[in-house]
Design a protein around this motif. Structure first.
Motif, mmCIF file in Angstrom:
data_model
loop_
_atom_site.group_PDB
_atom_site.id
_atom_site.type_symbol
_atom_site.label_atom_id
_atom_site.label_comp_id
_atom_site.label_asym_id
_atom_site.label_seq_id
_atom_site.Cartn_x
_atom_site.Cartn_y
_atom_site.Cartn_z
ATOM 1 N N ARG A 22 0.834 -1.201 0.000
ATOM 2 C CA ARG A 22 0.000 0.000 0.000
ATOM 3 C C ARG A 22 0.875 1.261 0.000
ATOM 4 O O ARG A 22 0.625 2.215 -0.741
ATOM 5 C CB ARG A 22 -0.903 0.002 1.232
ATOM 6 N N LEU A 30 1.818 9.433 -5.499
ATOM 7 C CA LEU A 30 2.294 10.789 -5.222
ATOM 8 C C LEU A 30 3.355 11.219 -6.233
ATOM 9 O O LEU A 30 3.404 12.389 -6.628
ATOM 10 C CB LEU A 30 2.844 10.879 -3.791
ATOM 11 N N VAL A 33 1.562 12.318 -9.295
ATOM 12 C CA VAL A 33 0.952 13.646 -9.076
ATOM 13 C C VAL A 33 2.028 14.729 -9.202
ATOM 14 O O VAL A 33 1.846 15.753 -9.863
ATOM 15 C CB VAL A 33 0.275 13.722 -7.686
ATOM 16 N N TRP A 36 3.110 15.160 -12.804
ATOM 17 C CA TRP A 36 2.017 15.813 -13.554
ATOM 18 C C TRP A 36 2.018 17.327 -13.300
ATOM 19 O O TRP A 36 1.963 18.134 -14.235
ATOM 20 C CB TRP A 36 0.698 15.181 -13.110
ATOM 21 N N LEU A 82 -4.106 7.671 -12.263
ATOM 22 C CA LEU A 82 -5.436 7.049 -12.309
ATOM 23 C C LEU A 82 -5.384 5.594 -11.823
ATOM 24 O O LEU A 82 -6.147 5.195 -10.937
ATOM 25 C CB LEU A 82 -5.959 7.116 -13.743
ATOM 26 N N VAL A 86 -6.957 4.278 -8.365
ATOM 27 C CA VAL A 86 -8.073 3.323 -8.367
ATOM 28 C C VAL A 86 -7.734 2.117 -7.486
ATOM 29 O O VAL A 86 -8.556 1.670 -6.677
ATOM 30 C CB VAL A 86 -8.405 2.889 -9.821
ATOM 31 N N SER A 92 -8.872 -0.126 -0.124
ATOM 32 C CA SER A 92 -8.913 0.505 1.200
ATOM 33 C C SER A 92 -10.366 0.677 1.637
ATOM 34 O O SER A 92 -11.295 0.397 0.881
ATOM 35 C CB SER A 92 -8.224 1.878 1.155
ATOM 36 N N VAL A 102 -13.403 10.731 -3.326
ATOM 37 C CA VAL A 102 -12.762 9.776 -4.244
ATOM 38 C C VAL A 102 -13.423 9.866 -5.631
ATOM 39 O O VAL A 102 -12.738 9.911 -6.658
ATOM 40 C CB VAL A 102 -12.856 8.330 -3.701
ATOM 41 N N LEU A 106 -11.768 10.896 -9.167
ATOM 42 C CA LEU A 106 -11.816 9.986 -10.320
ATOM 43 C C LEU A 106 -12.297 10.743 -11.566
ATOM 44 O O LEU A 106 -11.707 10.639 -12.641
ATOM 45 C CB LEU A 106 -12.754 8.815 -9.991
ATOM 46 N N ASN A 109 -9.604 13.212 -12.721
ATOM 47 C CA ASN A 109 -8.490 12.499 -13.360
ATOM 48 C C ASN A 109 -8.862 12.075 -14.785
ATOM 49 O O ASN A 109 -8.102 12.281 -15.742
ATOM 50 C CB ASN A 109 -8.120 11.288 -12.502
ATOM 51 N N ALA A 161 -7.759 18.499 -6.567
ATOM 52 C CA ALA A 161 -7.673 17.068 -6.225
ATOM 53 C C ALA A 161 -6.740 16.840 -5.030
ATOM 54 O O ALA A 161 -7.014 15.997 -4.175
ATOM 55 C CB ALA A 161 -7.205 16.268 -7.438
ATOM 56 N N VAL A 166 -6.327 15.466 0.859
ATOM 57 C CA VAL A 166 -5.838 15.721 2.220
ATOM 58 C C VAL A 166 -7.010 15.962 3.184
ATOM 59 O O VAL A 166 -7.051 15.394 4.271
ATOM 60 C CB VAL A 166 -4.851 16.916 2.216
HETATM 61 C C1 HEM Z 1 -6.719 13.856 -10.034
HETATM 62 C C2 HEM Z 1 -5.508 13.556 -9.704
HETATM 63 C C3 HEM Z 1 -5.146 13.112 -8.304
HETATM 64 C C4 HEM Z 1 -4.405 13.806 -7.402
HETATM 65 C C5 HEM Z 1 -3.781 15.194 -7.601
HETATM 66 C C6 HEM Z 1 -4.309 12.998 -6.209
HETATM 67 C C7 HEM Z 1 -3.612 13.357 -5.060
HETATM 68 C C8 HEM Z 1 -3.460 12.551 -3.950
HETATM 69 C C9 HEM Z 1 -2.673 12.878 -2.789
HETATM 70 C C10 HEM Z 1 -1.868 14.173 -2.604
HETATM 71 C C11 HEM Z 1 -2.786 11.849 -1.914
HETATM 72 C C12 HEM Z 1 -2.115 11.725 -0.527
HETATM 73 C C13 HEM Z 1 -3.104 12.142 0.542
HETATM 74 C C14 HEM Z 1 -2.608 11.849 1.936
HETATM 75 O O1 HEM Z 1 -1.838 10.890 2.120
HETATM 76 O O2 HEM Z 1 -3.013 12.606 2.848
HETATM 77 C C15 HEM Z 1 -3.658 10.868 -2.515
HETATM 78 C C16 HEM Z 1 -4.034 9.689 -1.929
HETATM 79 C C17 HEM Z 1 -5.039 8.895 -2.392
HETATM 80 N N1 HEM Z 1 -5.683 9.014 -3.607
HETATM 81 FE FE1 HEM Z 1 -5.296 10.360 -5.046
HETATM 82 N N2 HEM Z 1 -5.000 11.829 -6.414
HETATM 83 C C18 HEM Z 1 -5.533 11.853 -7.682
HETATM 84 C C19 HEM Z 1 -6.279 10.879 -8.295
HETATM 85 C C20 HEM Z 1 -6.863 9.831 -7.605
HETATM 86 C C21 HEM Z 1 -7.834 8.912 -8.141
HETATM 87 C C22 HEM Z 1 -8.344 8.912 -9.582
HETATM 88 C C23 HEM Z 1 -8.192 8.060 -7.126
HETATM 89 C C24 HEM Z 1 -9.178 6.930 -7.140
HETATM 90 C C25 HEM Z 1 -10.285 6.909 -7.796
HETATM 91 C C26 HEM Z 1 -7.419 8.436 -5.956
HETATM 92 C C27 HEM Z 1 -7.502 7.822 -4.730
HETATM 93 C C28 HEM Z 1 -6.652 8.054 -3.677
HETATM 94 C C29 HEM Z 1 -6.652 7.269 -2.437
HETATM 95 C C30 HEM Z 1 -7.573 6.108 -2.097
HETATM 96 C C31 HEM Z 1 -5.642 7.796 -1.636
HETATM 97 C C32 HEM Z 1 -5.170 7.275 -0.278
HETATM 98 C C33 HEM Z 1 -5.747 8.186 0.807
HETATM 99 C C34 HEM Z 1 -5.256 7.764 2.163
HETATM 100 O O3 HEM Z 1 -4.925 6.608 2.362
HETATM 101 O O4 HEM Z 1 -5.218 8.658 3.024
HETATM 102 N N3 HEM Z 1 -6.628 9.514 -6.289
HETATM 103 N N4 HEM Z 1 -4.048 11.324 -3.765
#
Ligand code: HEM
Length: 177
Positions: A22, A30, A33, A36, A82, A86, A92, A102, A106, A109, A161, A166
């Protein structure tokens, strides 16, 4: 004495991604991201330098560089984000369609990666082609005012996003029964 046949629903444990896999996936998410956003900043520097430049050589150089950095590297970062997102969501407690934050991520993205291919790519290719013709002694390039929008829209939506990731606002799509 009668024995009642009892059919109990089997308890199914949802698939969970835990521990090191995980964390590795989150690192990849990250990193995608970060790259990008980095490509968005590079795109903004190249587009705004080209738009503000009087020198035709600078303008053509910017658009030829934009062709290299903007389309495929951005598509690969977007798709990596993406796919990793996903899997992280599905594996999770958040799930793919349980929480608003979420689902909105999605949609953002998918929207941004689609726009790169259907809106940004033709514009960038056209300007790079005009740059090559100009360098070969052909007519001067046309103004590229349409290209102002991608370097503004893309990083803005990506930052939305990031904030959603966060703060995780708005809760669940449906209440638990
Ligand atoms: C659009 C672009 C995206 C950006 C900029 C982005 C950004 C981030 C960031 C910064 C985190 C870390 C958050 C943290 O640890 O506090 C994160 C975690 C995560 N993202 Fe994304 N994300 C994007 C797309 C997606 C997509 C498409 C999905 C699923 C459909 C997704 C699902 C998740 C999940 C499940 C986590 C884990 C959260 C956790 O465990 O706290 N993200 N994302």
């Amino acid at each position: 004495m009668s024995t009642a046949l009892q059919i109990r629903p089997r308890a199914t444990t949802p698939w969970r991604l835990a521990g090191r896999p995980r964390k590795l996936l989150l690192v990849l998410h990250l990193a995608s991201v970060g790259s990008w956003l980095g490509i968005d900043v590079t795109m903004a520097v190249l587009v705004f330098t080209a738009l503000g430049a009087d020198d035709p050589g600078t303008r053509s150089l910017c658009f030829r560089a934009l062709e290299l950095v903007a389309v495929w590297p951005m598509t690969i970062s977007g798709l990596t984000c993406l796919v990793t997102g996903v899997i992280l969501a599905y594996g999770s407690k958040y799930g793919l369609t349980k929480y608003w934050w979420v689902v909105v991520k999605l949609v953002l993205n998918l929207l941004l990666t689609t726009l790169v291919l259907i809106a940004l790519r033709p514009g960038v290719n056209d300007m790079a082609e005009q740059a090559r013709i100009q360098e070969a002694g052909g007519p001067a390039m046309a103004p590229a005012s349409d290209l102002i929008f991608p370097p503004i829209v893309s990083p803005t939506l990506l930052m939305v996003a990031v904030v959603l990731s966060v703060f995780k606002p708005w809760g669940r799509l449906r209440r638990n029964r």
